[in-house]
Design a protein around this motif. Sequence first.
Motif, PDB file in Angstrom:
ATOM      1  N   TYR A 121       0.824  -1.220   0.000  1.00 54.57           N
ATOM      2  CA  TYR A 121       0.000   0.000   0.000  1.00 54.57           C
ATOM      3  C   TYR A 121       0.852   1.262   0.000  1.00 54.57           C
ATOM      4  O   TYR A 121       0.370   2.342  -0.276  1.00 54.57           O
ATOM      5  CB  TYR A 121      -0.878   0.043   1.247  1.00 54.57           C
ATOM      6  CG  TYR A 121      -1.964  -1.005   1.306  1.00 54.57           C
ATOM      7  CD1 TYR A 121      -3.066  -0.933   0.475  1.00 54.57           C
ATOM      8  CD2 TYR A 121      -1.895  -2.044   2.232  1.00 54.57           C
ATOM      9  CE1 TYR A 121      -4.078  -1.874   0.560  1.00 54.57           C
ATOM     10  CE2 TYR A 121      -2.903  -2.986   2.328  1.00 54.57           C
ATOM     11  CZ  TYR A 121      -3.995  -2.902   1.482  1.00 54.57           C
ATOM     12  OH  TYR A 121      -4.987  -3.829   1.576  1.00 54.57           O
ATOM     13  N   ARG A 122       2.128   1.122   0.387  1.00 51.09           N
ATOM     14  CA  ARG A 122       3.002   2.290   0.544  1.00 51.09           C
ATOM     15  C   ARG A 122       3.708   2.682  -0.753  1.00 51.09           C
ATOM     16  O   ARG A 122       4.383   3.708  -0.787  1.00 51.09           O
ATOM     17  CB  ARG A 122       4.064   1.986   1.608  1.00 51.09           C
ATOM     18  CG  ARG A 122       3.486   1.573   2.955  1.00 51.09           C
ATOM     19  CD  ARG A 122       3.222   2.776   3.790  1.00 51.09           C
ATOM     20  NE  ARG A 122       2.509   2.468   5.020  1.00 51.09           N
ATOM     21  CZ  ARG A 122       2.520   3.257   6.076  1.00 51.09           C
ATOM     22  NH1 ARG A 122       3.212   4.378   6.057  1.00 51.09           N
ATOM     23  NH2 ARG A 122       1.817   2.950   7.135  1.00 51.09           N
TER      24      ARG A 122
ATOM     25  N   TRP B   9      -0.578   4.429  -6.016  1.00 49.26           N
ATOM     26  CA  TRP B   9      -1.612   5.277  -5.414  1.00 49.26           C
ATOM     27  C   TRP B   9      -2.706   5.669  -6.410  1.00 49.26           C
ATOM     28  O   TRP B   9      -3.763   6.140  -6.021  1.00 49.26           O
ATOM     29  CB  TRP B   9      -0.979   6.527  -4.782  1.00 49.26           C
ATOM     30  CG  TRP B   9      -0.157   6.184  -3.562  1.00 49.26           C
ATOM     31  CD1 TRP B   9      -0.187   5.007  -2.866  1.00 49.26           C
ATOM     32  CD2 TRP B   9       0.815   6.996  -2.913  1.00 49.26           C
ATOM     33  NE1 TRP B   9       0.707   5.033  -1.829  1.00 49.26           N
ATOM     34  CE2 TRP B   9       1.342   6.251  -1.827  1.00 49.26           C
ATOM     35  CE3 TRP B   9       1.300   8.291  -3.123  1.00 49.26           C
ATOM     36  CZ2 TRP B   9       2.321   6.759  -0.969  1.00 49.26           C
ATOM     37  CZ3 TRP B   9       2.275   8.791  -2.264  1.00 49.26           C
ATOM     38  CH2 TRP B   9       2.767   8.035  -1.204  1.00 49.26           C
TER      39      TRP B   9
ATOM     40  N   LYS C 251      -8.287   1.134  -4.479  1.00 49.48           N
ATOM     41  CA  LYS C 251      -7.966   0.467  -3.210  1.00 49.48           C
ATOM     42  C   LYS C 251      -8.308  -1.013  -3.310  1.00 49.48           C
ATOM     43  O   LYS C 251      -7.607  -1.863  -2.761  1.00 49.48           O
ATOM     44  CB  LYS C 251      -8.739   1.147  -2.070  1.00 49.48           C
ATOM     45  CG  LYS C 251      -8.404   0.655  -0.663  1.00 49.48           C
ATOM     46  CD  LYS C 251      -7.065   1.165  -0.190  1.00 49.48           C
ATOM     47  CE  LYS C 251      -6.721   0.746   1.224  1.00 49.48           C
ATOM     48  NZ  LYS C 251      -7.171   1.663   2.252  1.00 49.48           N
TER      49      LYS C 251
ATOM     50  N   LYS D  87       2.193   7.022   4.073  1.00 49.43           N
ATOM     51  CA  LYS D  87       0.924   6.311   3.872  1.00 49.43           C
ATOM     52  C   LYS D  87       0.289   6.729   2.558  1.00 49.43           C
ATOM     53  O   LYS D  87       0.509   7.845   2.091  1.00 49.43           O
ATOM     54  CB  LYS D  87      -0.033   6.637   5.022  1.00 49.43           C
ATOM     55  CG  LYS D  87      -0.457   5.405   5.802  1.00 49.43           C
ATOM     56  CD  LYS D  87      -1.356   5.780   6.943  1.00 49.43           C
ATOM     57  CE  LYS D  87      -2.716   5.127   6.843  1.00 49.43           C
ATOM     58  NZ  LYS D  87      -2.691   3.689   6.668  1.00 49.43           N
ATOM     59  N   ARG D  88      -0.502   5.828   1.979  1.00 45.57           N
ATOM     60  CA  ARG D  88      -1.261   6.123   0.758  1.00 45.57           C
ATOM     61  C   ARG D  88      -2.064   7.416   0.963  1.00 45.57           C
ATOM     62  O   ARG D  88      -2.960   7.454   1.810  1.00 45.57           O
ATOM     63  CB  ARG D  88      -2.206   4.939   0.552  1.00 45.57           C
ATOM     64  CG  ARG D  88      -2.751   4.734  -0.818  1.00 45.57           C
ATOM     65  CD  ARG D  88      -3.653   3.506  -0.761  1.00 45.57           C
ATOM     66  NE  ARG D  88      -4.829   3.736  -1.573  1.00 45.57           N
ATOM     67  CZ  ARG D  88      -4.971   3.260  -2.809  1.00 45.57           C
ATOM     68  NH1 ARG D  88      -4.049   2.528  -3.345  1.00 45.57           N
ATOM     69  NH2 ARG D  88      -6.062   3.516  -3.491  1.00 45.57           N
TER      70      ARG D  88
ATOM     71  N   ASP E  82     -12.104   3.335  -0.993  1.00 43.61           N
ATOM     72  CA  ASP E  82     -11.090   3.961  -0.164  1.00 43.61           C
ATOM     73  C   ASP E  82     -11.679   4.473   1.142  1.00 43.61           C
ATOM     74  O   ASP E  82     -11.028   4.508   2.167  1.00 43.61           O
ATOM     75  CB  ASP E  82     -10.476   5.148  -0.908  1.00 43.61           C
ATOM     76  CG  ASP E  82      -9.289   4.688  -1.736  1.00 43.61           C
ATOM     77  OD1 ASP E  82      -9.306   4.924  -2.937  1.00 43.61           O
ATOM     78  OD2 ASP E  82      -8.395   4.068  -1.151  1.00 43.61           O
TER      79      ASP E  82
END
Length: 277
Positions: A69-70, A75, A79, A225-226, A274
């Motif tokens: 996710y990072r 991005w 999600k 973080k996203r 998300d």
Amino acid sequence: MAMEGLKLFLVVLSAAVSVGVVSIIFVLRWVLYYKEGLGWDGGLPEFNWHPVLMVIGFVFLQGIAIIVYRLPWTWKCSKLMMKFIHAGLNLLAFIFAVISLVAVFDFHNAAKIPNMYSLHSWLGLVAVILYCLQLVLGVGMFLIPVTPASRRALFMPLHVYSGLLLFTSVIAVALMGITEKLIFGLSDPKYKDSPPEAIFVNVLGVLLVVFGALILWIATRPSWKRPIDQILNTPHTNGGGEDNAKVGQSLSQLSGTEADTCSDFRKRNNKSDDQTN
Ligand code: HEM
Ligand code: HEM
């Protein structure tokens, strides 16, 4: 993520992946060069699948699964797609761990060695069972759209905590296994005489600790973080516009086919998942 943050992220990520790949090379060299090689015959070559699959699957793949996710170039992806990748990698890690356990139990049974007598085996089996529970709860809570958003949000800190605890414990269990095997396996010269195999495998242990430390660092940086989640989790009165600008900036630094593919995927699956983590 500002440009400087992005550079540091890429440095730490490259270090983590390199150390992880070198650990895999080390465990393969250990069993292929110093030990009996690999096979499925009830003997030591079958046991050797145990450390190999644990290092590749339970340590390396789990580590990568934790930080997917990072990755800033994901991005733009939905999600939902990232959840599938995170869950899929964790499932693969679990399958590797199970095959690795079959190898060691099979070897013990064939050689009439008792099962489950060591602290390594107790903590190892508990880790595999809890990992399975984490997988099932993860799918139930975050993938199957039956759990209400409020319950997902409540469960998330527990999911993150137990995921990081499991990852750390698995590395500790691997270190115990390595030490046990060196003590059992080295007889002439003994472990205490520091033969080349002992030094080589001690270095493997150090590499696993460094890999764990780097993954934990990446997974615990709030600023890495996203960002879409940061925006959606930030109260609207609290500078959401500024965050939006930051996201645009970070994403515009990352161009390329992968981002475009994800963007297309996102358009096709235009669900606001998300918002519910
Ligand atoms: C045995 C788990 C990594 C060496 C076992 C057993 C379990 C286990 C449950 C018991 C099997 C039985 O009683 O028949 C794990 C887990 C690991 C891991 C979850 C995750 C990283 C390693 C590594 C090595 C290793 C990297 C290095 C060689 C051993 C040895 C045994 C064993 C020598 C047989 C002696 C004993 O039962 O303690 N492992 N293992 N393990 N494992 Fe691991
Ligand atoms: C986040 C571990 C399975 C969904 C996380 C995080 C960890 C973790 C450590 C925090 C990552 C971060 O902060 O960047 C694990 C482990 C699993 C597992 C060890 C398997 C045993 C699953 C499954 C799902 C899932 C099956 C279902 C889709 C999520 C979601 C997040 C998350 C939605 C939040 C990501 C974010 O903050 O944007 N997981 N997980 N996990 N996991 Fe898992």
